[in-house]
Scaffold this motif. Sequence first.
Motif, mmCIF file in Angstrom:
data_model
loop_
_atom_site.group_PDB
_atom_site.id
_atom_site.type_symbol
_atom_site.label_atom_id
_atom_site.label_comp_id
_atom_site.label_asym_id
_atom_site.label_seq_id
_atom_site.Cartn_x
_atom_site.Cartn_y
_atom_site.Cartn_z
ATOM 1 N N GLU A 1 49.265 17.403 11.247
ATOM 2 C CA GLU A 1 47.889 16.888 11.131
ATOM 3 C C GLU A 1 46.855 17.952 11.470
ATOM 4 O OE1 GLU A 1 47.292 13.464 13.653
ATOM 5 O OE2 GLU A 1 49.328 12.783 13.285
ATOM 6 N N HIS B 1 37.061 9.419 6.597
ATOM 7 C CA HIS B 1 37.887 8.602 7.495
ATOM 8 C C HIS B 1 38.542 9.537 8.497
ATOM 9 C CE1 HIS B 1 40.689 5.711 9.105
ATOM 10 N NE2 HIS B 1 41.691 6.519 8.811
ATOM 11 N N PRO C 1 40.993 9.290 11.804
ATOM 12 C CA PRO C 1 41.809 8.336 12.564
ATOM 13 C C PRO C 1 41.493 8.342 14.064
ATOM 14 C CG PRO C 1 43.157 9.665 11.087
ATOM 15 C CD PRO C 1 41.807 10.285 11.102
ATOM 16 N N GLU D 1 38.897 2.935 15.267
ATOM 17 C CA GLU D 1 39.546 2.625 13.989
ATOM 18 C C GLU D 1 40.222 1.260 14.078
ATOM 19 O OE1 GLU D 1 43.064 4.454 11.067
ATOM 20 O OE2 GLU D 1 42.794 5.225 13.115
ATOM 21 N N LEU E 1 43.029 -0.979 13.161
ATOM 22 C CA LEU E 1 44.401 -0.838 12.674
ATOM 23 C C LEU E 1 44.935 -2.142 12.096
ATOM 24 C CD1 LEU E 1 45.879 1.253 15.631
ATOM 25 C CD2 LEU E 1 44.948 2.101 13.470
ATOM 26 N N ILE F 1 48.868 3.908 17.157
ATOM 27 C CA ILE F 1 48.859 4.038 15.692
ATOM 28 C C ILE F 1 50.294 4.081 15.167
ATOM 29 C CG2 ILE F 1 48.306 5.607 13.785
ATOM 30 C CD1 ILE F 1 45.753 6.379 15.386
ATOM 31 N N GLN G 1 52.097 1.226 12.864
ATOM 32 C CA GLN G 1 52.570 1.624 11.532
ATOM 33 C C GLN G 1 54.002 1.178 11.320
ATOM 34 O OE1 GLN G 1 51.939 5.865 11.239
ATOM 35 N NE2 GLN G 1 49.832 5.654 10.531
#
Length: 441
Positions: free
Chosen positions: A86, A303, A305, A309, A311, A436, A440
Amino acid sequence: MGEISMNYAEAEEYINQIPRFSKVKSEENVDEILALFGHPEKKFAYIHVAGTNGKGSVCAFLDSMLRMAGKKTGLFTSPHLITTTERMKINGQNISEEAFTEIFEELLHVVKAREKAGHLHPTYFEWLYLMAMLWFGRQGIEYGIIETGLGGRLDATNHIAQPVLTIITSISYDHMEILGSTLTEIAGEKAGILKSGVPVICDGSEPEAMAVIRKRAAILHCPLKVIEPEQVKILLNRGKNIDFLLQDRYDNKSYRIHVQTEAVYQTMNGSLAWMAVKELQKQDSELQQTEDGVFLEGMAHMHWPGRLEELLPGVYVDGAHNVGGIRKLRESIAASFAGRPVWLLFAVASDKDYGEMIRILCTIPELKGVTVTEIENYRRTDLETVASIFRKNWHGYVGHSYNINEAITTSEQQAAKYPNAVLICAGSLYLAGSVIEALQR
């Protein structure tokens, strides 16, 4: 070149074992290594961003606008939330694991050879910065948007002699053991990225910090543009998105800007990025031909993260991890979730002023309960310590769980007892990444 065959997981493990800090100032080491690769960081326009909070968001806004204008961009930020890839992006896409591993091995050969000759091994952050510069230089980016790691003056990113633009975001108390115990000292470290004659865009919210930056800019003859909080006025806050007015006192213009976020603090970050792209237009003939509507579209599509945010419906994560960030989060909750019950999931690193962070969070008017957990990191703060501080400052429900997945589930169940409640997960970027990742899955 000798063979060192590693896969991505092994490369990441090697990097994670590298010490975070060096007792020796190693700017020359970074520069010497980049020289061996032909100085890839000089092959693109280098935009340098420092500050305490908001650096990543400003970088992301600027990156989105430049991409919308057709520019090929490289974005280097830290820390990551889930995966190391990232930290370096080209045109909004993370580096692939294959490219990451290939560049890692190439750098490893050079570093090992230099170590045999008595040179320093790069620190964790320096290593990732070196990899990003190699990748960016080879991929032919036009703009590199580079976020400092810590401070500015002594940061690995600060070896660059002539960036095209510098930006300093909000300044508050963080990393005082390294940067200093006063805003004046901290601002001095951040202002270390200023270079002779290079334009600088600044958040003027803290007068004490601004005095330092103004003085430094004057010494270096840097054209300085400051955005004061009163220049940013919210017009509409719909909960999911915000329209705000930015008054540009330098060009005597006003801009109506739309951002997709509940985070009120992003209006200042967006304003800094907007002023930055306006400055870049003066240097780039292609950008001069770009209509404001293109940049506005880039702002609206950004956007980033982990910055308030959503989720899941009513479940938000925010990376606020110091007093300044928590204060801005508190303001955003009051503005965007007025009247809604709030449940808090909290974890914090031990090197933060968590007592003051907790005191601020306990003033949330609609706070109904708190679940305390621990980050999965050596810097964790014992949850019993954190929970006891919450109980001293607030008389509502304070629960805890050592297991983050269990803490998330418990918090969701507790928040669901209150109609239209929001669950806010905050206190650490490590927590943000863990939440996160868990959701996910």
